[in-house]
Every structure is written in C-alpha cells, then in structure tokens.
Design a protein around this motif. Structure first.
Motif, PDB file in Angstrom:
ATOM      1  N   LEU A   1      24.979 -19.472 -66.092  1.00 39.99           N
ATOM      2  CA  LEU A   1      25.348 -20.807 -65.947  1.00 39.99           C
ATOM      3  C   LEU A   1      26.870 -21.106 -66.107  1.00 39.99           C
ATOM      4  O   LEU A   1      27.541 -21.242 -65.142  1.00 39.99           O
TER       5      LEU A   1
ATOM      6  N   MET B   1      14.516 -22.177 -63.773  1.00 40.52           N
ATOM      7  CA  MET B   1      13.343 -21.448 -64.205  1.00 40.52           C
ATOM      8  C   MET B   1      12.369 -22.392 -65.022  1.00 40.52           C
ATOM      9  O   MET B   1      11.550 -21.896 -65.635  1.00 40.52           O
TER      10      MET B   1
ATOM     11  N   LEU C   1      19.255  -7.775 -51.931  1.00 46.16           N
ATOM     12  CA  LEU C   1      18.126  -8.726 -51.754  1.00 46.16           C
ATOM     13  C   LEU C   1      17.501  -8.992 -52.688  1.00 46.16           C
ATOM     14  O   LEU C   1      16.988  -8.202 -53.438  1.00 46.16           O
ATOM     15  N   TYR C   2      16.935 -10.198 -53.154  1.00 52.19           N
ATOM     16  CA  TYR C   2      16.090 -10.390 -54.077  1.00 52.19           C
ATOM     17  C   TYR C   2      14.741 -10.415 -53.382  1.00 52.19           C
ATOM     18  O   TYR C   2      14.616 -10.593 -52.202  1.00 52.19           O
TER      19      TYR C   2
ATOM     20  N   LEU D   1      32.482 -22.247 -64.778  1.00 43.50           N
ATOM     21  CA  LEU D   1      33.793 -21.804 -65.158  1.00 43.50           C
ATOM     22  C   LEU D   1      34.476 -23.071 -65.084  1.00 43.50           C
ATOM     23  O   LEU D   1      35.748 -23.384 -65.745  1.00 43.50           O
ATOM     24  N   MET D   2      34.195 -23.899 -63.879  1.00 50.57           N
ATOM     25  CA  MET D   2      35.201 -24.838 -63.561  1.00 50.57           C
ATOM     26  C   MET D   2      35.109 -26.035 -64.564  1.00 50.57           C
ATOM     27  O   MET D   2      36.095 -26.296 -65.314  1.00 50.57           O
ATOM     28  N   VAL D   3      33.959 -26.243 -65.086  1.00 51.22           N
ATOM     29  CA  VAL D   3      33.615 -27.191 -66.229  1.00 51.22           C
ATOM     30  C   VAL D   3      34.272 -26.625 -67.734  1.00 51.22           C
ATOM     31  O   VAL D   3      34.874 -27.596 -68.310  1.00 51.22           O
TER      32      VAL D   3
ATOM     33  N   THR E   1      27.118 -31.298 -61.754  1.00 52.41           N
ATOM     34  CA  THR E   1      28.771 -30.748 -62.076  1.00 52.41           C
ATOM     35  C   THR E   1      29.553 -31.915 -61.811  1.00 52.41           C
ATOM     36  O   THR E   1      30.337 -32.474 -62.824  1.00 52.41           O
TER      37      THR E   1
ATOM     38  N   SER F   1      28.912 -18.966 -63.681  1.00 55.82           N
ATOM     39  CA  SER F   1      29.114 -19.245 -62.116  1.00 55.82           C
ATOM     40  C   SER F   1      30.154 -20.160 -61.979  1.00 55.82           C
ATOM     41  O   SER F   1      30.817 -20.682 -62.978  1.00 55.82           O
ATOM     42  N   PRO F   2      30.756 -20.182 -60.770  1.00 57.03           N
ATOM     43  CA  PRO F   2      32.037 -20.972 -60.505  1.00 57.03           C
ATOM     44  C   PRO F   2      31.999 -22.432 -61.081  1.00 57.03           C
ATOM     45  O   PRO F   2      33.203 -22.670 -61.676  1.00 57.03           O
ATOM     46  N   MET F   3      30.857 -22.718 -60.884  1.00 56.31           N
ATOM     47  CA  MET F   3      30.889 -24.226 -61.321  1.00 56.31           C
ATOM     48  C   MET F   3      30.976 -24.526 -62.964  1.00 56.31           C
ATOM     49  O   MET F   3      31.750 -25.232 -63.357  1.00 56.31           O
TER      50      MET F   3
ATOM     51  N   TYR G   1      14.837  -4.101 -54.261  1.00 52.63           N
ATOM     52  CA  TYR G   1      15.309  -5.520 -54.553  1.00 52.63           C
ATOM     53  C   TYR G   1      16.170  -5.584 -55.531  1.00 52.63           C
ATOM     54  O   TYR G   1      15.951  -4.902 -56.782  1.00 52.63           O
ATOM     55  N   GLU G   2      17.199  -6.682 -55.674  1.00 47.82           N
ATOM     56  CA  GLU G   2      17.624  -6.932 -56.956  1.00 47.82           C
ATOM     57  C   GLU G   2      16.576  -7.671 -57.731  1.00 47.82           C
ATOM     58  O   GLU G   2      15.797  -8.231 -57.352  1.00 47.82           O
ATOM     59  N   ILE G   3      16.879  -7.639 -59.034  1.00 54.64           N
ATOM     60  CA  ILE G   3      15.850  -8.270 -59.996  1.00 54.64           C
ATOM     61  C   ILE G   3      16.500  -9.477 -60.376  1.00 54.64           C
ATOM     62  O   ILE G   3      17.734  -9.540 -60.691  1.00 54.64           O
ATOM     63  N   ARG G   4      15.584 -10.648 -60.243  1.00 53.36           N
ATOM     64  CA  ARG G   4      16.303 -12.030 -60.567  1.00 53.36           C
ATOM     65  C   ARG G   4      16.585 -12.148 -62.092  1.00 53.36           C
ATOM     66  O   ARG G   4      15.564 -11.800 -62.611  1.00 53.36           O
ATOM     67  N   GLU G   5      17.606 -12.333 -62.490  1.00 56.36           N
ATOM     68  CA  GLU G   5      18.040 -12.522 -64.064  1.00 56.36           C
ATOM     69  C   GLU G   5      17.220 -13.705 -64.369  1.00 56.36           C
ATOM     70  O   GLU G   5      17.549 -14.507 -63.663  1.00 56.36           O
ATOM     71  N   PRO G   6      16.775 -13.713 -65.618  1.00 58.83           N
ATOM     72  CA  PRO G   6      16.242 -14.862 -66.135  1.00 58.83           C
ATOM     73  C   PRO G   6      17.315 -15.915 -66.365  1.00 58.83           C
ATOM     74  O   PRO G   6      18.383 -15.520 -66.543  1.00 58.83           O
ATOM     75  N   PHE G   7      16.838 -17.056 -66.568  1.00 57.32           N
ATOM     76  CA  PHE G   7      17.947 -18.076 -66.602  1.00 57.32           C
ATOM     77  C   PHE G   7      18.596 -18.066 -68.058  1.00 57.32           C
ATOM     78  O   PHE G   7      17.929 -17.599 -69.089  1.00 57.32           O
TER      79      PHE G   7
END
Lengths: 202, 984
Positions: free
Chosen positions: A146, B456, B23-24, A153-155, B959, A149-151, A135-141
């Motif tokens: 952020l 989170m 996959l997560y 980058l837009m901002v 956003t 992420s595309p959003m 499994y991929e490991i979820r990166e902490p926030f």
C-alpha cells in the motif's frame, strides 16, 4: 504393429527396416514423455484437466504429430534416416526440443540430445525442464504494498513534509533561522494559514 | 498535472523491471476471448451408450476429431491431427473406443471415448496406394476380442480393437486392381473385397474373416468399362455406372458367383439426362443418381430389376442408413424449399411411408444442406424418435430434433482465409446507449466491493460478485464506437465463402453473410474467396456513408480464371453489389488514394499483366492520372525464382478499349540462380503502419536515422536441397540468403548468407527492421535474426551549426533513384520453438515500443519485446547503453511464461496473427486465428495513458479525504502556532 511390445519400447529407438516396399530406409522413433507426478499440481494451485491427453509430440516443426498413450509412450512411424527434431507441446510445462539422429548404418542406436542445454540422452525419455506459470500471482495484502503504491508514496511524501520539515527547522541554529525568516519575509512567501480562506481573518 | 506526470513516472519505472505482458488469473476473460471450433464435419458417429451423456464423435476437414455433447453442442474433447494426417474414417469400437484411420490409411488410432486419451496407435503399411476403408463389425469376434477390418494401401488388415495389434493381413498386389468396396455381411465370417481391374474387369475376393485366407476369387469383364463410384445396395449386390455414364450395371456376387444386369438410364427416366453420377449411400435396396439438374432415387427389386421411386429437382441430401431393429433400416432425406428445409425419415424398404416429416425454418445465410447424419432415441411412449445432425454450406453444424434447431455451431470460423477490421457506428443522439452505471449508489457499492477485494477483506461471495461484475461490464460489448478505439468489428472471410462480423468486445457474431457471388453457378464453377480489402473507410467526408469492404474471389483454383468482386456494407452485412470480371485477378494493389466518397482506389493486375483500375468512375480516373507516374509494384514468381518490378505504361491497346485498363512495363528483375537459391519467403511492411520518428537517439546523445521506405522487400532464399524438411540435408549443402530489395529500382540494399541454415522462414518487417526465424542445422536449433537499416545521408545533420545556417538536408526531397547511403546492423539469437506465425504490434501513432508476437508450434502466442532483438546488444553494455535500455547479450532469447499472450489457452491450429491499433496509443488489439479464435488487448509498454481496469477509485477517494483531513489538521496546528508566536 506386432513389433510394439513393451520390451521393444524400452529399447526406445527400435529402427527395424520397414516392411513396406519403396521405403526401404524408413525407421520408427519410439520414446516416452514423463511428467513427474505431483510436480506443481498441489503446490502451485492450478491443475489442468486431462493434462496427458492434451500433450502433443511434434516431429520437425509439425511435419508429423503424434499423441501420448496413457503410459506416456509415443512413436513416429516411417521416418527416413537423418537428424530430426522432436518437440513436445504441453500446456504448463517447458520442454526442450530434442535432436534425434536416426542412422542407417547402425540401426537401433540412440542418438538424442536436448538442444537447449546440449545434454545427451541415453534413452529417449523427455522430461520438462521447468513448469510454466502463465499468471502473475496476486500478492497478499500488505502495508508495504500500500505504501509503495503511488497513492501511498504521495501520502508518505506529504506526511514527511508536514512533520519532518518543522523538525529540521527546529534543529537549525537560532541565528540562521532568524536570517532565513528574514529572507522569507522579504521575499513575501505567504504562510500556510494565510493561503487558506480562514487565514485572511487573522 | 503534476500528479499525473508523477504517476506516469511511477508507471514507467515499474514497467522497466517486470515482464510487460502479464495477467492475474482472475483477469482472464476481461479483455480477451477465446472460441473453440472444429471445422466442417466430414463424418459423424453417434455414441450408442445407454447411460451417461449423449455424445457424437465427428471428424472434420480441418483434421479435427472431436466428441461433442449432443444436448448443447459443446466440445467434450478434441484433437487436431497434423496437416498431412487427413482423416479417412472414424467409428466407435466396443462402445468405448473411437477408432480413426488417417494419413491415407496408414495410421490407425484408438481414443478413449469419455476423455479423449489416445489408447493405441498402429502404423499400417501396404504395397501400393489405394482407397481406404474402416469397418467395425459388431459381431466379428476373435478370442473374445473385437476385430477391426481395415483396407488400406492395397492390403487388408484385421486388427485387434483392444491393443491395435495386427491379427492377420492379406495383400492385393495385382497391379491394376482398384478396390471399390469392402463388405462384411453381418452374421457371417466372410469379408468381400470388390473392385475394378484394368477399368473393365470386375473382381470379387471372398476372404475368411477369421484368418485372412482367400476363399474365392471371381472376376467378370464388362466391355463398356466403369466410371465413378459404386453403390452398395445389399451385402451382395453393387450398382455401378458404365464409362459413358448412361448405363447402370447391377452386379451381384451371391455365393461367390458374379451375375450382372445392364439397365440403360433412359429406360428408367424418359427424358435423357446426360451423364450421371452415383451418389454413394449405404441404404440397402436404394441408391441415387444425380445429373446436372435432377436427382433420381432408384430401388432394386429382386434379380437386378430397377424401379424409379422418386425424381426431384430440389437440392437434396441423404443420410446413411441407421438400423432401428433386426431387419429395418431408416434414413433421413432433406429437401430445400425456399426458406425452409423439409426433413423426412423413411424406412429403406418402404419409400412411401414416412416415419417422420418435419419442416424447419432455415436461415438463408446458411446455404444448402451438405451432409445429414441420423440418430434415433426411444421416446417415453416407447416409439422411435429421430434427431439429425446437418452440415450446411457455410460449414455450420446443426442438430434438429422435433422440428426445431436444438443447437448450432458456426464451424465455418475454423477456416478463416482473411481478416480486416471496421469501425463501429458513431454514437449519435438517436442511438440508445446501454445504461452502464444505474445510479451513484450502485457505482459506489461496486467500488467499495472492489476496495474490499484489494484489501483482502472480501468474503468468497463478494469475490464472486466482483468477478461477475467485471466480466459482465456491458461497456465493452456496446454497438457503438468508443473513445479508446477498443470496440471494432472484425470482418472475417471463411473458406465456405461466408463473411462474419465479430465484435471485439466479446467475440459474438454481429452479422454473417453467405456471399452470393461465391455461390456455385454456371459461369463460376468452384468459386474461392481470396482476400478482403477495406474499400470505403469514411472518416473525413462522407460521414453518413457506411464503411464497406471489398471481397476478391475467383472462379477456380488456377490463377487465370476470371475474378469476382463483391462489396459488403460492414454495418449491416448487406452485399451492396458484386461484379463478375472478365479478367483474372493475380494481384490486388490498394493505392494510397481515395475519391471524394472515401472509396479507396485499387489496381487489379490480371494474368496478361494488364492493370485495371477500380472503382470505375471518372473521378477515380482523374485522381489516378495525376499519380500515374508514381505507381510502382513488384511481383514474385517463386517457381522461377524471379522478382520483377513493374510500372504503368499507357492505356490498354488491343481488343477491349477500356478507359480503366492500362498496359504495364517491366522495370527491373532480380533472377535468383535456380541451382543454388529458391525463394521461400517475401515480406514487406504493412501498408498502414505509422512510424513516429525517423530519428533514434542512442547513447552519448548521438542520433541515428532509420531508413524508412515503404518500398523495401525482404526476400529469403534457401538452397533447393534444403527446402525440404528438417533432417533431409546436411549443414554443408544448405544455406539461407536474406536480401533487402528496393522495389522501385530493384536495387539490393543488403544481402547476408547464413551457412548451414534452412527454412521454413517466417519473417516480419516493420519500420526499419526485419526479424526472421529459420533453422540452424549446425546447432540444430531454431534461430532468429534481426536486420536494422539506417540512413547515413542524414547522419551529419546532428551538427547544430548546420541546422542554424540552413545547410542541412532535412527538407531535400528523397528519391529512391538516388543511391541511398545505408548501413545495416544485424544480430542472431537462438530461439527454442518452431514458429507457425509471426507478427508485430502496431499502435496508432507508433510511439509505443514494439513487441513481436510469435505463434509457437504449441499453438500459443508469445509476446517478445523488440529490445531483445536489438543488434546493438553487447555482452557488457556500457553505463550509457544500459540507461538507454540495452539488454546484455545472451545467446538465446528468453521465454517468459507470463508473456504468453494466450496465457493457459491454445489457439489450436494457429494460422495467423493480426494486430490492429486502438485509438489509445498504448494499446494494440491482437487477433489470432486458426481452428480456434483468440482476441486480446495488448499494451507493449503498459497502459501509460489510461488507468488500468483494476484501478481502485475508492482508494483514491480515501486518499483524497485523508489528505483534506491532514490539511485541516495542519492548518489548525499552524494557526495555533502562529498565534503562540504572536503572543510571544
């Protein structure tokens, strides 16, 4: 199987001529699978129940399948002399297939080598080359993710345009700016305020 | 739009860096499902442990040994033995070890009952092949150690239950001795081995169980001979049938003396029955014989006297005996009556008194009861209660208790023969749609929760709520067609002759149908299902018709037995019709033509090489006549090493004048020299594969044209010596030859020899390339090779002037009879694992890049990007090639754990991988089957055409709000600034 004593298991490739008729040149391959304890169990955070009992040892692409004893030993019985391939299937670990030579001339001699890295084995003890993380490991926030992420980058782009562009204009030479403004006026580029409904009131 | 393309750009950018399938851990079960099965139960042993959870240990025809929860039918643990390691017997020793005897009695293993860990394994050899028996005497002790008695390969062993050591062994080397029973009378130290010698002599050996010493050997000859099995009616009496099957022989060997009695069956049953067979049972005092129509239960009273207790014409199943007290034995009997089954439990010595009599409603789609296993428990009022485990004709396993089905397992799904898919019904106004989002508030709340999750900030309870919300999503299991084409029905045919429809959303069984045409009948003795074909797929016309599938089966194991066709509606599971053919079915060719009701035309080739057209309608015939000259096919005779091409000739001449029967002619044949080559694999492209473009733009704005033909066949041959197992040949005497053959003309387009290589070969063909997997004996590693084939005749079309002047050949017709100018490129790589299956992803339009799906020996499915198997890979790709996406050449293919499609699961006993395109171009549906089933969605280039499941709408909203706010703020600022400017 009186021959299966711990002592013989340590010899690992006890190839005693079998006592069955008709198969004079049948040998046994004995070996051991060793999964280092603690490897990954605590650190990576997922432990599969009954790990050892779900390990399979396969000879020649599934021609014979055997399982591990509680101490990790396994054996294949009645194997003809020749060069064989042993594979270990264990969820969560990557094992290299092992080439094993069973020789009729020198019974009892171990000839084993990992096929992945051609490393020879003095005894048939198979250890995983590495662990497998499915499994991929979820990166902490994080703010960076952020922003990436595309959003985000837009901002970021919008902000850059909104705040950095005027700064660029400020630093320009006064003459040049006037010229540019003239040009813009002649082309009739509307200003932001005139674009918006409220701008028409000016 | 601009935002969208920006978005796509970002996605493409990110997809080129990381492994594509990943996959997560919390995404498990969102798009995939996994079902575990065991197969048809052969033998069941109930664990008699008083404490702890009740369990039953079973062995199955799929070579699975499993421990099941008796309360719910769930699997505690399970082991799949090798394909040749057929289980002969199981039992429980010392109450905590499961003992299995397998491989024709040569491997004895002991497993720990609670967790399934193997405790020991012994190899048992013997002088000759024989039946094998496993006995676990309860009272036979040997130095405080329980003893197992095993008879196998003509040798009797006593084995320690603790460590599997052989305590003593005794050979039965008499040439013609065939063992029939091994008996250990409880409470004595004796073992009886009885059998036949030279087919007319009865032999009895009495052996001391303590040391294997032969105490007595008696024999008696019976001039009439023996047939079939013997039934043990007491510890010292057996019943056998003579060679004509009409006289019963009661042989007793009390105190080592053989005495016998002969009773003609006609004395017991008035009407003559024809030859009978003994149904083996272990109930003392009672045995059963079965003729074609009647089953007769016979009791043995005293000195070999026989008495009929019951005669029945119903289908019947009897369990083994269960001792419930010192001298009482009970057994279960199941009789069929229309839609019910009657279960009776009787005492062995008292036929008329029933301990239990129950009727259970039984689904007709389960067929007959094949096996019964009985177990007892003590009720609260200290009386005996009984539960029975029954195995049905469709291989399902059910537990009956107190007149009810407590649980059932659909274990027929462990042996899938063929798979096809069907669309679900279109959502119409009348069709009720499950309410997905209740109201806006709920919807917003859900998304706020999700946002909290991504930021989170969520508490553990919130996380659990999110997870259950995601898994429950009713959207994926609706019974109507969806926009993206993710929801479909998987139609599977099992070995039991049952069709199942599984929903791709959650894997539940929508309907199941035991095919009547696959039922045993007078005309059809042992029907076998062969293949599934899509018979009718309505999409343009005939939209109100339901789609249907064609099931092709035949009446026996050999290929010249007559075939049976049945047509099944895929929405309802009803068998629309079935046809018993008067000819055999050797080959089925689905033609690319459909009639006005969208029924696909099929050509069935029989053993005499006549072609029969189905459906038998005049419309189909007229369509077929139009394309008569364009139909070609090939056949592979792998025993003789011949591949032949065929075409149609004329109407059948001969005995039957049938409009729909056609004579065929041989066009070409490729004969492989039998002394040097043996066919091991043949592969063609999937019939329904879509290729997006023929052109492939390579570096420097160059174009290569793929040679795309539906009529290409990949054939792999190996040296006859090397067709055996790995290790049986030296590299010098083994080779593998790969061919690409055009199946219309028989022309060999490409041939390559791999010296020092051998099979098994697994191959997959798609577009203009073929990938195959084989064993390299020199390196002693597995290898995968790719061959790509390109069309050279179109290579000059890249000149713009030619296009402008109309001198190109793009519109010229292609005929396979003209000599194709092709070039091939190939490359080989090492691969670590053995393979069991190989497949390639397929998408709706063929635009998305391909992935290979490799079913590894560890029963996992690995997705490998086709870019790794590109013959244009070089060690140092140029800048232009790098931009094109060519990966630097390495000697072996990488195995990235995150790209295992099955993640941390195993598809135990993997046999096949099927890929089906979804309507959404980026996505393909993958179904892997073996003993287990696994289904998932794959997006080989990521889901570039839709938002992913974990897309945060809340973040998008925030956003947008932020942007709007920013606009207003800047507008204010801009206004003020303009005002100031004006004042200046």
């Amino acid at each position: 199987m009186a021959a299966v004593t711990p002592l013989l298991l340590l010899l690992l490739l006890s190839s005693a001529p079998s006592f069955s008729s008709g198969s004079r040149n049948a040998y046994n391959i004995n070996g051991r699978v060793k999964i280092p304890q603690g490897l990954g169990l605590g650190t990576k955070g997922y432990a599969l129940p009954g790990r050892m009992s779900n390990v399979k040892v396969l000879l020649n692409g599934g021609q014979n399948i055997t399982f591990l004893r509680p101490d990790g030993y396994f054996s294949f019985h009645n194997i003809p002399a020749g060069t064989h391939l042993i594979e270990v299937s264990a969820i969560g670990y990557f094992f290299s297939p092992v080439r094993v030579d069973v020789s009729a001339r020198t019974p009892g001699k171990v000839q084993a080598a990992l096929t992945e890295n051609r490393k020879g084995l003095s005894e048939l003890v198979l250890e995983p080359l590495r662990e497998e993380q499915y499994y991929e490991i979820r990166e902490p926030f994080s703010i960076m993710s952020l922003l990436k992420s595309p959003m985000g980058l837009m901002v970021g782009f919008m902000l850059a345009v909104a705040f950095l562009m005027p700064k660029l204009v400020e630093n320009m030479d006064l003459e040049e700016m006037r010229r540019a403004q003239e040009e813009m006026r002649s082309q009739g580029v509307p200003s932001l305020s005139s674009l918006l409904p409220g701008g028409a009131m000016n | 739009m601009a935002i969208r393309s920006f978005f796509l750009f970002i996605l493409f950018f990110s997809s080129s860096l990381s492994p594509v399938f990943s996959l997560y851990e919390d995404q498990v079960g969102l798009m995939d499902w996994h079902q575990q099965y065991i197969g048809k139960v052969k033998q069941a042993v109930f664990s008699s442990q008083r404490a702890g959870r009740k369990r039953v240990v079973v062995s199955t025809e799929e070579n699975v040994i499993a421990s099941l929860d008796l309360r719910h039918g769930e699997i505690f643990w399970r082991h799949l033995l090798g394909a040749d390691d057929v289980i002969d017997g199981i039992d429980i020793g010392l109450g905590k070890y499961v003992i299995t005897l397998s491989s024709g009695g040569s491997i004895l293993r002991s497993w720990n009952l609670p967790d399934g860990q193997m405790v020991w394994e012994s190899s048992l050899q013997g002088p000759k092949h024989s039946k094998s028996f496993l006995l676990v005497p309860t009272n036979l002790k040997f130095d405080k150690d329980n003893v197992l008695v095993v008879f196998s390969n003509g040798r009797l062993h006593a084995i320690s239950c603790i460590d599997g050591e052989v305590l003593w062994k005794k050979d039965f080397e008499a040439e013609s001795f065939e063992v029939q029973q091994v008996i250990q009378p409880p409470g004595s130290d004796l073992i009886y081995v009885v059998g036949f010698a030279a087919s007319y002599q009865f032999e009895m050996y009495q052996i001391n169980a303590k040391n294997g010493e032969l105490l007595k050997h008696e024999s008696a000859s019976f001039s009439s001979g023996f047939s079939g099995e013997v039934s043990l009616v007491s510890t010292e009496t057996v019943v056998a049938l003579d060679s004509t099957g009409s006289i019963l022989l009661t042989i007793s060997f009390q105190d080592g003396k053989i005495s016998s009695q002969q009773t003609p069956i006609s004395n017991l049953v008035e009407d003559s029955l024809g030859p009978a067979v003994i149904i083996p049972s272990s109930v003392s005092g009672i045995f059963a014989i079965k003729t074609d129509a009647v089953t007769v239960f016979i009791r043995v009273i005293g000195e070999g006297k026989l008495e009929v207790v019951e005669k029945t014409t119903h289908e019947i199943a009897v369990s083994d005996a269960l001792s419930i007290s010192e001298d009482q034995q009970a057994f279960a009997l199941i009789q069929h009556a229309s839609s019910e089954i009657h279960l009776t439990v009787k005492l062995a010595h008292d036929w008329d008194g029933n301990l239990l009599k129950e009727s259970v409603k039984m689904d007709r789609q389960r067929g007959l009861v094949h096996k019964v296993f009985i177990n007892n428990y003590i009720r609260t009022d200290r009386s005996y209660g009984f539960r029975v485990l029954i195995v049905m004709e469709d291989h399902s396993l059910l537990l009956l208790q107190q007149g009810e089905i407590v649980w059932s397992r659909e274990d027929g799904l462990a042996s899938i023969i063929d798979v096809t898919t069907s669309e679900l019904p279109v959502e119409r106004n009348g069709v009720s749609v499950a309410k997905v989002e209740h109201n806006l508030f709920e919807w917003l709340k859900g998304h706020m929760l999700k946002l909290k999750g991504t930021l989170m900030l969520a508490s553990p309870e919130d996380m659990a709520a999110i997870q259950s919300m995601r898994l429950k999503s009713s959207e994926k299991s609706k019974m109507t067609r969806d926009h993206n084409g993710f929801r479909k029905l998987l139609i599977v045919l099992t070995r039991a002759g049952k069709l199942f429809a599984l929903h791709t959303g959650d894997g539940r069984i929508v309907w199941s149908h035991l095919l009547r045409s696959l039922h045993k009948s007078e005309a059809c003795q042992s029907p076998i299902g062969l293949n599934l074909y899509q018979w009718q797929v309505p999409h343009h016309h005939a939209m109100d018709e339901n789609p249907s599938v064609l099931v092709v089966s035949r009446c026996g194991p050999s290929s010249d037995t007559p075939g049976v066709l049945s047509f099944v509606d895929t929405y309802t599971g009803k068998e629309l019709s079935s046809l018993s053919l008067d000819h055999a079915v050797v080959q089925v060719i689905p033609l690319p033509y459909t009639d006005s009701t969208e029924q696909r035309l099929h050509l069935l080739i029989n053993a005499d090489k006549h072609a029969h057209l189905y459906p038998k309608t005049s419309e189909a015939l007229s369509i077929f006549k139009r394309e008569f000259l364009n139909i070609y096919w090939y056949s592979v005779e792998d025993q003789n090493g011949i591949i032949k091409g065929h075409a149609l000739k004329c109407k059948c001449t001969g005995e039957v004048a049938d409009e729909f029967c056609f004579d065929t002619r041989d066009l070409w044949s490729v004969v492989f020299p039998s002394e040097s080559e043996k066919i091991v694999a043949t592969v063609t492209r999937k019939l329904n594969e879509v290729v997006h473009t023929q052109a492939k733009v390579v570096a420097d704005q160059d174009v290569m044209y793929k040679y795309i033909s539906r009529n290409l066949l990949f054939v792999a041959t190996v040296a006859p010596k090397g067709s055996g197992e790995i290790g049986s040949v030296t590299p010098e005497e083994s080779w593998l030859v790969a061919y690409l053959i055009d199946t219309v003309t028989g022309r060999i387009l490409h041939r390559v020899t791999h010296h020092g290589s051998q099979g098994p070969v697994h191959a997959v063909f798609s577009e203009n390339w073929v990938v195959y997997h084989y064993f390299n004996l020199r390196a002693h590693r597995y290898e995968m090779s790719v061959i790509e084939i390109y069309d050279q005749s179109r290579a000059d079309n890249i000149d713009v002037w030619k296009l402008v002047l109309g001198k190109h050949n793009l519109t010229s017709p292609i005929s396979l009879f003209s000599r194709p100018e092709v070039i091939t490129k190939s490359q080989s790589y090492f691969f670590t694992h053995s393979l069991k299956a190989i497949a390639v992803t397929s998408t709706a339009k063929g635009i998305t890049s391909k992935q290979l799906l490799l079913g590894t020996i560890g029963d996992q499915v690995l997705a490998l990007d086709k870019r790794f198997l590109d013959p244009r890979r070089t060690v140092n790709p140029t800048q232009a090639e790098k931009e094109e996406g060519i990966i630097p050449l390495t000697d072996s293919l990488p195995i990235i754990p995150q790209s295992y499609v099955t993640h941390a699961l195993r598809v135990e006993g993997l046999r096949g991988i099927i890929t089906v395109p979804a309507k959404l171009e980026s996505t393909t549906l993958v179904f892997a089957h073996g003993v287990d089933l696994f289904f998932t969605q794959l997006a080989p280039s990521r889901t570039y055409d839709s938002l992913t499941e974990d897309f945060s709408y809340a973040l998008l909203l925030i956003t947008i709000v932020a942007l709007v706010a920013a606009i207003f703020v800047t507008w204010r600022l801009s206004e003020r600034k303009e005002l100031q400017e004006k004042w200046r």
